[in-house]
Design a protein around this motif. Structure first.
Motif, PDB file in Angstrom:
ATOM      1  N   GLN A   1      -9.868   8.573  -5.928  1.00 49.98           N
ATOM      2  CA  GLN A   1      -9.269   8.695  -5.019  1.00 49.98           C
ATOM      3  C   GLN A   1      -8.187   9.755  -4.997  1.00 49.98           C
ATOM      4  OE1 GLN A   1      -9.025   4.309  -4.474  1.00 49.98           O
ATOM      5  NE2 GLN A   1      -9.497   4.648  -2.351  1.00 49.98           N
ATOM      6  N   VAL A   2      -7.143   9.454  -5.899  1.00 52.41           N
ATOM      7  CA  VAL A   2      -6.247  10.341  -6.313  1.00 52.41           C
ATOM      8  C   VAL A   2      -6.451  11.758  -6.225  1.00 52.41           C
ATOM      9  CG1 VAL A   2      -4.194  10.873  -7.592  1.00 52.41           C
ATOM     10  CG2 VAL A   2      -4.832   8.493  -7.165  1.00 52.41           C
ATOM     11  N   THR A   3      -7.536  12.172  -7.051  1.00 48.25           N
ATOM     12  CA  THR A   3      -8.152  13.516  -7.118  1.00 48.25           C
ATOM     13  C   THR A   3      -8.486  14.091  -5.766  1.00 48.25           C
ATOM     14  OG1 THR A   3      -8.666  12.949  -9.630  1.00 48.25           O
ATOM     15  CG2 THR A   3      -9.676  14.909  -8.575  1.00 48.25           C
TER      16      THR A   3
ATOM     17  N   ALA B   1      -6.565  22.026   0.076  1.00 47.00           N
ATOM     18  CA  ALA B   1      -7.404  22.699   0.831  1.00 47.00           C
ATOM     19  C   ALA B   1      -7.185  22.586   2.205  1.00 47.00           C
ATOM     20  CB  ALA B   1      -8.958  22.225   0.455  1.00 47.00           C
ATOM     21  N   LYS B   2      -7.058  21.369   2.653  1.00 46.86           N
ATOM     22  CA  LYS B   2      -6.963  21.252   4.259  1.00 46.86           C
ATOM     23  C   LYS B   2      -5.468  21.011   4.780  1.00 46.86           C
ATOM     24  CE  LYS B   2     -11.384  19.176   4.492  1.00 46.86           C
ATOM     25  NZ  LYS B   2     -12.099  18.041   4.700  1.00 46.86           N
ATOM     26  N   GLY B   3      -4.503  20.628   4.039  1.00 41.55           N
ATOM     27  CA  GLY B   3      -3.027  20.203   4.457  1.00 41.55           C
ATOM     28  C   GLY B   3      -3.197  18.918   4.884  1.00 41.55           C
ATOM     29  N   ARG B   4      -4.410  18.167   4.869  1.00 44.32           N
ATOM     30  CA  ARG B   4      -4.348  16.701   5.234  1.00 44.32           C
ATOM     31  C   ARG B   4      -5.383  15.677   4.580  1.00 44.32           C
ATOM     32  NH1 ARG B   4      -6.900  20.032   8.528  1.00 44.32           N
ATOM     33  NH2 ARG B   4      -8.775  19.233   9.882  1.00 44.32           N
ATOM     34  N   ALA B   5      -5.458  14.733   4.687  1.00 42.20           N
ATOM     35  CA  ALA B   5      -6.337  13.592   4.008  1.00 42.20           C
ATOM     36  C   ALA B   5      -6.297  12.402   4.286  1.00 42.20           C
ATOM     37  CB  ALA B   5      -6.055  13.823   2.443  1.00 42.20           C
ATOM     38  N   MET B   6      -7.244  11.689   4.168  1.00 43.52           N
ATOM     39  CA  MET B   6      -7.448  10.122   4.399  1.00 43.52           C
ATOM     40  C   MET B   6      -7.493   9.606   2.908  1.00 43.52           C
ATOM     41  SD  MET B   6      -7.225   9.579   7.460  1.00 43.52           S
ATOM     42  CE  MET B   6      -8.092   8.737   8.823  1.00 43.52           C
ATOM     43  N   VAL B   7      -6.766   8.248   2.899  1.00 43.72           N
ATOM     44  CA  VAL B   7      -6.956   7.623   1.532  1.00 43.72           C
ATOM     45  C   VAL B   7      -7.037   6.196   1.828  1.00 43.72           C
ATOM     46  CG1 VAL B   7      -4.536   7.465   1.050  1.00 43.72           C
ATOM     47  CG2 VAL B   7      -6.155   7.310  -0.821  1.00 43.72           C
TER      48      VAL B   7
ATOM     49  N   SER C   1       0.705  -1.232   0.008  1.00 46.09           N
ATOM     50  CA  SER C   1       0.106   0.070  -0.042  1.00 46.09           C
ATOM     51  C   SER C   1       0.866   1.364   0.031  1.00 46.09           C
ATOM     52  CB  SER C   1      -0.909   0.014   0.961  1.00 46.09           C
ATOM     53  OG  SER C   1      -0.283   0.084   2.427  1.00 46.09           O
ATOM     54  N   GLY C   2       2.146   1.266   0.806  1.00 47.19           N
ATOM     55  CA  GLY C   2       2.956   2.461   0.749  1.00 47.19           C
ATOM     56  C   GLY C   2       3.438   2.257  -0.781  1.00 47.19           C
ATOM     57  N   GLU C   3       3.833   1.213  -1.257  1.00 49.35           N
ATOM     58  CA  GLU C   3       4.436   1.517  -2.503  1.00 49.35           C
ATOM     59  C   GLU C   3       3.589   2.121  -3.602  1.00 49.35           C
ATOM     60  OE1 GLU C   3       8.178   0.762  -5.091  1.00 49.35           O
ATOM     61  OE2 GLU C   3       7.688   0.789  -2.830  1.00 49.35           O
ATOM     62  N   CYS C   4       2.359   1.677  -3.542  1.00 48.48           N
ATOM     63  CA  CYS C   4       1.475   2.269  -4.339  1.00 48.48           C
ATOM     64  C   CYS C   4       1.113   3.831  -4.330  1.00 48.48           C
ATOM     65  CB  CYS C   4      -0.150   1.640  -4.130  1.00 48.48           C
ATOM     66  SG  CYS C   4      -1.259   2.078  -5.112  1.00 48.48           S
ATOM     67  N   LEU C   5       1.420   4.179  -3.034  1.00 49.86           N
ATOM     68  CA  LEU C   5       1.209   5.855  -2.731  1.00 49.86           C
ATOM     69  C   LEU C   5       2.579   6.451  -3.199  1.00 49.86           C
ATOM     70  CD1 LEU C   5      -0.014   6.100   1.164  1.00 49.86           C
ATOM     71  CD2 LEU C   5      -1.193   6.712  -1.037  1.00 49.86           C
ATOM     72  N   LEU C   6       3.726   5.842  -2.977  1.00 51.79           N
ATOM     73  CA  LEU C   6       4.974   6.277  -3.573  1.00 51.79           C
ATOM     74  C   LEU C   6       4.777   6.569  -5.310  1.00 51.79           C
ATOM     75  CD1 LEU C   6       8.017   4.769  -1.862  1.00 51.79           C
ATOM     76  CD2 LEU C   6       7.280   7.234  -2.052  1.00 51.79           C
ATOM     77  N   GLN C   7       3.988   5.300  -5.863  1.00 57.05           N
ATOM     78  CA  GLN C   7       3.963   5.587  -7.531  1.00 57.05           C
ATOM     79  C   GLN C   7       3.030   6.695  -7.807  1.00 57.05           C
ATOM     80  OE1 GLN C   7       2.886   1.615  -8.804  1.00 57.05           O
ATOM     81  NE2 GLN C   7       4.922   0.853  -8.716  1.00 57.05           N
ATOM     82  N   GLN C   8       2.006   6.952  -7.055  1.00 58.94           N
ATOM     83  CA  GLN C   8       1.269   7.954  -7.401  1.00 58.94           C
ATOM     84  C   GLN C   8       1.881   9.358  -7.011  1.00 58.94           C
ATOM     85  OE1 GLN C   8      -1.603   8.139  -8.936  1.00 58.94           O
ATOM     86  NE2 GLN C   8      -1.749   5.998  -9.175  1.00 58.94           N
ATOM     87  N   PHE C   9       2.519   9.464  -5.953  1.00 55.58           N
ATOM     88  CA  PHE C   9       2.730  10.975  -5.606  1.00 55.58           C
ATOM     89  C   PHE C   9       4.414  10.952  -5.348  1.00 55.58           C
ATOM     90  CE2 PHE C   9      -1.146   9.868  -3.729  1.00 55.58           C
ATOM     91  CZ  PHE C   9      -1.981  10.889  -4.212  1.00 55.58           C
ATOM     92  N   GLY C  10       5.126  10.005  -5.810  1.00 60.59           N
ATOM     93  CA  GLY C  10       6.635  10.313  -5.711  1.00 60.59           C
ATOM     94  C   GLY C  10       7.232  10.304  -4.447  1.00 60.59           C
ATOM     95  N   THR C  11       8.403  10.792  -4.293  1.00 62.79           N
ATOM     96  CA  THR C  11       9.147  10.760  -2.799  1.00 62.79           C
ATOM     97  C   THR C  11       9.132  12.386  -2.381  1.00 62.79           C
ATOM     98  OG1 THR C  11      11.266  11.182  -4.031  1.00 62.79           O
ATOM     99  CG2 THR C  11      10.779   8.944  -3.513  1.00 62.79           C
TER     100      THR C  11
END
Length: 142
Positions: A97-99, A107-113, A54-64
């Motif tokens: 979900q990415v959008t 908008a808020k500086g934080r989010a859940m995914v 799941s962490g690798e998936c986030l890295l692929q979407q948002f980079g480092t």
């Protein structure tokens, strides 16, 4: 942040490897050190692989991005069948979900995914389904 979750000390200790073969993101190699009292892959090893994928998936979407700090909030898993041998992981986020995540961060500086993860063993058996909930905050966020 690392370029891959396989670089993190715990994941290196576990032996989790990158697997850019088809849809699989990561894999846990076969080994006696992963086995339980039944001779199948231990539940803890499977959960470690699911969280890492799941962490690798986030890295692929948002980079480092140094500006984002993701932290696991919850992991829910269903063990489907006993796992044998090498175990591979698939993980996914929908475009929606990415959008939504990007919008909430802006908008808020934080989010859940929620990241969906599926694990398959060496025989192709679907051995685990998981949902990993991440709390993501923009460093310096509100």
């Amino acid at each position: 942040m690392k370029h891959s979750v396989t670089e993190l000390p715990f994941n290196r200790f576990m032996g989790i490897e990158s697997c850019r073969d088809g849809e699989l993101l990561l894999r846990l190699p076969a080994g006696d050190q992963y086995l339980n009292h039944l001779g199948t892959v231990h539940a803890s090893a499977l959960l470690s692989l699911a969280e890492a994928a799941s962490g690798e998936c986030l890295l692929q979407q948002f980079g480092t991005s140094d500006g984002l700090v993701p932290v696991v909030r919850r992991l829910e898993a269903k063990f489907r069948k006993p796992a044998n041998g090498v175990v591979g992981a698939k993980a996914s986020l929908s475009e929606e979900q990415v959008t939504q995540l990007k919008g909430n961060l802006a908008a808020k500086g934080r989010a859940m995914v929620l990241v969906q993860v599926e694990l398959y063993d060496a025989t192709g058996e679907h051995v685990l389904s998981a949902t990993v909930e991440w709390f993501v905050v923009a460093r310096g966020g509100r």
